[in-house]
Design a protein around this motif. Structure first.
Motif, short mmCIF file in Angstrom:
data_model
loop_
_atom_site.label_atom_id
_atom_site.label_comp_id
_atom_site.label_asym_id
_atom_site.label_seq_id
_atom_site.Cartn_x
_atom_site.Cartn_y
_atom_site.Cartn_z
N GLU A 71 -46.38 -13.33 -42.50
CA GLU A 71 -44.97 -13.60 -42.84
C GLU A 71 -44.57 -12.85 -44.10
N THR A 72 -45.50 -12.84 -45.07
CA THR A 72 -45.21 -12.12 -46.32
C THR A 72 -45.01 -10.63 -46.04
N TYR A 73 -45.86 -10.06 -45.16
CA TYR A 73 -45.75 -8.64 -44.79
C TYR A 73 -44.41 -8.37 -44.12
N LYS A 74 -43.99 -9.28 -43.21
CA LYS A 74 -42.71 -9.10 -42.53
C LYS A 74 -41.56 -9.12 -43.53
N HIS A 75 -41.62 -10.07 -44.47
CA HIS A 75 -40.54 -10.15 -45.47
C HIS A 75 -40.48 -8.87 -46.30
N ASP A 76 -41.69 -8.40 -46.75
CA ASP A 76 -41.72 -7.16 -47.53
C ASP A 76 -41.19 -5.98 -46.72
N LEU A 77 -41.55 -5.95 -45.43
CA LEU A 77 -41.10 -4.87 -44.56
C LEU A 77 -39.58 -4.86 -44.44
N ILE A 78 -39.00 -6.05 -44.28
CA ILE A 78 -37.54 -6.16 -44.17
C ILE A 78 -36.88 -5.71 -45.47
N PHE A 79 -37.41 -6.23 -46.60
CA PHE A 79 -36.82 -5.88 -47.90
C PHE A 79 -36.89 -4.38 -48.17
N ASN A 80 -38.03 -3.76 -47.79
CA ASN A 80 -38.23 -2.35 -48.11
C ASN A 80 -37.61 -1.40 -47.10
N SER A 81 -37.15 -1.95 -45.95
CA SER A 81 -36.55 -1.09 -44.93
C SER A 81 -35.07 -0.86 -45.17
N THR A 82 -34.44 -1.71 -45.96
CA THR A 82 -33.00 -1.59 -46.18
C THR A 82 -32.70 -0.49 -47.20
N ASP A 83 -31.56 0.17 -47.04
CA ASP A 83 -31.13 1.18 -48.00
C ASP A 83 -30.53 0.57 -49.26
N ASP A 84 -30.25 -0.74 -49.20
CA ASP A 84 -29.69 -1.44 -50.36
C ASP A 84 -30.80 -1.87 -51.30
N GLY A 85 -30.56 -1.74 -52.61
CA GLY A 85 -31.52 -2.24 -53.59
C GLY A 85 -31.47 -3.76 -53.64
N MET A 86 -32.64 -4.41 -53.79
CA MET A 86 -32.71 -5.87 -53.85
C MET A 86 -33.63 -6.29 -54.99
N ILE A 87 -33.14 -7.19 -55.85
CA ILE A 87 -33.94 -7.75 -56.94
C ILE A 87 -33.79 -9.27 -56.89
N VAL A 88 -34.93 -10.00 -56.91
CA VAL A 88 -34.92 -11.47 -56.89
C VAL A 88 -35.66 -11.96 -58.13
#
Length: 688
Positions: free
Chosen positions: A115-132
């Motif tokens: 699940e962690t891998y999937k979340h990282d994959l989703i976050f890193n696949s987007t062209d938008d920058g994301m910071i949490v």
């Protein structure tokens, strides 16, 4: 890792063994069962685990845990009494339960990692920058797009306070106000402008868990806005360009329906917009297939397709190319040419070529000036060669008069009343040279004339053909020329039938063919065919005694060209000319004299020293008179090449590295200059 012994290799023991192997949390030291054929013992053997029928044999080993799964209470009691105080005895039921729990633990860990891998994959696949960030303002998510836009590595950001990484971040303010801040413009420390949305993260009970920001590079948004703003203007401009073009243009969409034509198209085809726009691409064709439809099917451009269009069945040539935007086919664009105009141009070209080919050789041996020993020998060899049908190879530097010798050889031969055709092998591309030399059959390539075309070898039948700069031929053309010299026959491009010819070949080169053979750029067998009768034409620096005679003849020629009446050259001017080594040979001398005459007053009848421009390298000792020990150990060829390289460097330096002017000043072709630059490594060291 703790060690274990399993007592009992039945169904229960086998299951426990498999679980322990899968989880890899214990090291199995032994497995025991009274039945030597038990399934568990076979599995243990395959895994390299010691097995036996009596558990007592393994008690002396250092075993941390004994799992008893025989179901025999007496065995359990016996093991309990025999074990050491440091050994734990576990009943099979308890061991199975523990193993099951361990298995479930590993399963849960695996699911969590997935699940962690999937979340990282989703976050890193987007062209938008994301910071949490969490509720302590520590960064917990920093995706790849955030890395790219901020220029900060993920490993340098995770776990740190947000304001330590991005000093002016507003995420702490969002946590304090618990309000969403949407579409806020911000400039990062690296100067990049972004649009960001900041959102607080609240739990089910409204407890603050942190905040996150999603941001996009504003450059893309601005570009998109500009594109939308200018779209109509661009469309209007494109239509204006197409409408004003003198070329007939038609455009169809991806379905082959006409969407645009210009006035030139209507004039050529006789069709107005209502007959074409919105209609199939075949609407304008009176004979032939639609090129637009073929291009839409293949997504490849087609050129030079002949067809007839319009009610008047106009003969045209069509070029069509697909319109592909972002990988998607949007239609095709066709440009139509009136064949009648092309046919007129072809007729003019053919007439010009025929005139050029039928020109007789203009010079004879009387036109060759020179009384020096080397020049006299070259002339005698050329006169001898003219009386034989042998192939002649004229060798010498550029500007020494190789073409003059070729004319003279033809005019002194028994072929003088037949054609003398000249071909510069370096002036034409490989494909054009091959079709020009050997001709082609109908349909040999796109644009080939109906009925094919005779080549220059066929045109020169019973006559002579002069192949200048033979060293520039490609390997494929060299092979075909070798066949001509060996078999006296040619095969047209696209043909299979050999054609016999009787042509005298006179070749010329200013390059070192022997070096070309060594480097693999020139065929050795062709060299031996061409080199049957080599004639070396000396450079001007090796026959300076001929300069006065050459000046006299060249001045006569220049007087006729420029309408002047110059009578000769003064002694001082001749001395100045004699002091120069003439890397451009007779061609350079012709250039210098012509330049001098142009700038003379009309009342002046002799070229004086002041009329002659400064000659680079004049008064310098020539390579032939070098007296140093190093020079005396070199061959004449090496000394000449050394001096030639020196003169090229000096001229380049004087003309600020301008190669075109350098070639013109030295009396060389630009192609020959580039060859010499590479030969002497001047291209690498520049003007040093």
């Amino acid at each position: 890792m703790q060690t274990v012994m399993i007592v009992g290799a039945g169904k229960g023991g086998t299951a426990i063994l498999k679980i322990i192997k899968e989880t890899a949390v214990l090291d199995v030291k032994a497995m025991v069962d009274i039945d030597p054929d038990a399934d568990g013992l076979q599995i243990a053997k395959e895994s390299g685990i010691p097995v036996g029928t009596d558990w007592r044999h393994f008690m002396d080993q250092d075993i941390d845990i004994i799992i008893e799964v025989t179901g025999n209470e007496q065995v359990f009691i016996d093991i309990r009494e025999a074990r050491s105080k440091n050994t734990v005895l576990i009943p099979g039921s308890v061991a199975f339960l523990i193993a099951k729990l361990l298995e479930e633990k590993e399963e849960l860990i695996s699911k969590f990692r997935n699940e962690t891998y999937k979340h990282d994959l989703i976050f890193n696949s987007t062209d938008d920058g994301m910071i949490v960030i969490n509720n302590l303002s520590e960064i917990t998510v920093f995706n790849r797009s955030a890395e790219r836009m901020t220029g900060i590595k993920r490993k340098d950001a995770l776990g740190k306070k947000i304001n330590e990484v991005i000093t002016d971040s507003m995420l702490p303010r969002v946590m304090a106000t618990r309000r969403i801040e949407a579409n806020q413009e911000m400039t990062l420390a690296n100067g990049l402008k972004i649009i960001t949305t900041r959102i607080p993260m609240l739990g089910e009970n409204n407890e603050l868990m942190g905040a996150f920001a999603v941001f996009k590079d504003i450059t893309e948004v601005v570009s998109l806005a500009e594109e939308i703003t200018n779209l109509k203007e661009i469309q209007t401009m494109l239509q204006a360009i197409i409408q004003s073009s003198e070329e007939a243009i038609s455009v169809v969409d991806e379905n082959g329906k006409g969407i645009l034509i210009n006035p030139a198209y209507s004039r050529l085809t006789g069709l107005e917009e209502e007959k074409v726009i919105g209609k199939p691409a075949t609407a304008d064709i009176s004979e032939g297939e639609s090129v637009h439809m073929k291009v839409l099917q293949t997504r490849r451009a087609m050129r030079g397709v002949a067809m007839r269009v319009g009610p008047k069945r106009k003969d045209v040539i069509v070029n069509v190319a697909p319109v592909i935007v972002d990988g998607k086919l949007k239609g095709s664009v066709g440009v139509i040419h009136d064949v009648s105009e092309i046919q007129n141009l072809n007729r003019e070209l053919s007439r010009a070529r025929q005139i050029i080919r039928t020109l007789e050789a203009k010079y004879s041996f009387e036109d060759i000036i020179g009384t020096s020993e080397e020049m006299t020998l070259a002339i005698e060899q050329a006169r001898l060669g003219a009386k034989t049908p042998a192939t002649v190879l004229l060798r010498g530097e550029s500007g020494t008069g190789k073409e003059l010798f070729a004319h003279a050889i033809h005019n002194a031969s028994d072929r003088k009343y037949n054609k003398f055709i000249r071909v510069n092998c370096a002036a034409l591309s490989e494909s054009l040279l091959e079709s020009e030399l050997f001709g082609y059959e109908e349909g040999a390539f796109s644009g080939a004339k109906r009925g094919g075309k005779r080549g220059l070898f066929e045109e020169a039948d019973k006559g002579s053909i002069f192949l200048d700069e033979i060293g520039e031929l490609t390997a494929n053309t060299q092979a075909k020329l070798l066949r001509v010299l060996q078999e006296h026959e040619i095969t047209r491009v696209g043909g299979t039938k050999p054609i016999s010819i009787d042509v005298r070949v006179i070749a010329a080169t200013n390059v070192n063919l022997e070096k070309g053979i060594a480097e693999g750029t020139f065929r050795e067998d062709l060299y031996y065919r061409l080199n049957r009768m080599p004639i070396h034409i000396p450079s001007l620096r090796r026959r300076k005694e001929d300069i006065p005679l050459l000046c006299s003849r060249l001045i006569q020629k220049i007087n006729q060209e420029y309408g002047r009446n110059v009578e000769g050259v003064t002694e001082q001017a001749v001395n100045k000319l004699m002091a120069y080594d003439w890397p451009g040979n007779v061609r350079e001398l012709d250039n210098i004299l012509g330049r001098a005459i142009i700038f003379m007053n009309y009342n002046e009848t002799e070229i004086e020293e002041r009329h002659i421009p400064d000659l680079i390298g004049a008064n310098n000792p020539s390579p032939s008179v070098e007296t140093s020990e190093e020079a005396q150990t070199k061959t004449l060829t090496q000394l000449v090449e050394q001096y030639e390289a020196k003169m090229i460097r000096q001229t380049l330096h004087k003309l600020d590295g301008n190669k075109t002017k350098t070639a013109k000043s030295l009396g060389l072709s630009v192609r020959n200059l580039y060859y010499k630059l590479e030969k002497y490594d001047i291209a690498k060291d520049g003007m040093q």
